[in-house]
Design a protein around this motif. Structure first.
Motif, mmCIF file in Angstrom:
data_model
loop_
_atom_site.group_PDB
_atom_site.id
_atom_site.type_symbol
_atom_site.label_atom_id
_atom_site.label_comp_id
_atom_site.label_asym_id
_atom_site.label_seq_id
_atom_site.Cartn_x
_atom_site.Cartn_y
_atom_site.Cartn_z
ATOM 1 N N GLU A 19 0.840 -1.192 0.000
ATOM 2 C CA GLU A 19 0.000 0.000 0.000
ATOM 3 C C GLU A 19 0.875 1.242 0.000
ATOM 4 O O GLU A 19 1.908 1.291 0.662
ATOM 5 C CB GLU A 19 -0.902 0.004 1.240
ATOM 6 N N ARG A 20 0.454 2.244 -0.752
ATOM 7 C CA ARG A 20 1.177 3.516 -0.770
ATOM 8 C C ARG A 20 0.190 4.646 -0.968
ATOM 9 O O ARG A 20 -0.957 4.408 -1.331
ATOM 10 C CB ARG A 20 2.245 3.518 -1.857
ATOM 11 N N LYS A 21 0.634 5.850 -0.738
ATOM 12 C CA LYS A 21 -0.250 7.002 -0.916
ATOM 13 C C LYS A 21 -0.122 7.546 -2.332
ATOM 14 O O LYS A 21 0.897 7.372 -3.001
ATOM 15 C CB LYS A 21 0.059 8.102 0.092
ATOM 16 N N CYS A 22 -1.168 8.206 -2.766
ATOM 17 C CA CYS A 22 -1.182 8.880 -4.052
ATOM 18 C C CYS A 22 -0.532 10.248 -3.861
ATOM 19 O O CYS A 22 -0.890 10.981 -2.941
ATOM 20 C CB CYS A 22 -2.624 9.031 -4.540
ATOM 21 N N HIS A 23 0.430 10.580 -4.726
ATOM 22 C CA HIS A 23 1.107 11.869 -4.604
ATOM 23 C C HIS A 23 0.264 13.026 -5.135
ATOM 24 O O HIS A 23 0.574 14.184 -4.852
ATOM 25 C CB HIS A 23 2.460 11.825 -5.309
ATOM 26 N N ALA A 24 -0.796 12.753 -5.882
ATOM 27 C CA ALA A 24 -1.678 13.814 -6.363
ATOM 28 C C ALA A 24 -2.717 14.182 -5.312
ATOM 29 O O ALA A 24 -3.156 15.326 -5.234
ATOM 30 C CB ALA A 24 -2.368 13.391 -7.656
ATOM 31 N N ASN A 25 -3.127 13.201 -4.499
ATOM 32 C CA ASN A 25 -4.120 13.423 -3.445
ATOM 33 C C ASN A 25 -3.763 12.483 -2.297
ATOM 34 O O ASN A 25 -4.064 11.287 -2.353
ATOM 35 C CB ASN A 25 -5.532 13.136 -3.977
#
Length: 72
Positions: A19-25
């Motif tokens: 799992e990772r975060k979205c860099h746009a949101n």
């Protein structure tokens, strides 16, 4: 004629290993096993599928603007 360079060669689709975060949101998550848009910009940038269309549209619009300015 010299070879034409691909200036967006770092654009790619990846499958997240974790799992990772979205860099746009940052409130959007990219789940393990999910495909997402990624590119390099002083580190890898990961964009979820939901945000990828908007990010790619902005890039496309910018390229078109440059193309128009060069043709004048």
């Amino acid at each position: 004629m010299p070879a034409v360079r691909n200036i967006v060669r770092d654009f790619r689709v990846e499958e997240a290993r974790a799992e990772r975060k979205c860099h746009a949101n940052s409130s959007d998550k990219i789940l393990a096993g999910e495909k997402h848009f990624a590119y390099d910009d002083s580190g890898r940038i990961n964009i979820c599928k939901k945000c990828a269309d908007s990010v790619l549209k902005v890039a496309s619009d910018h390229i078109e603007k440059v193309r128009i300015e060069l043709s004048r």
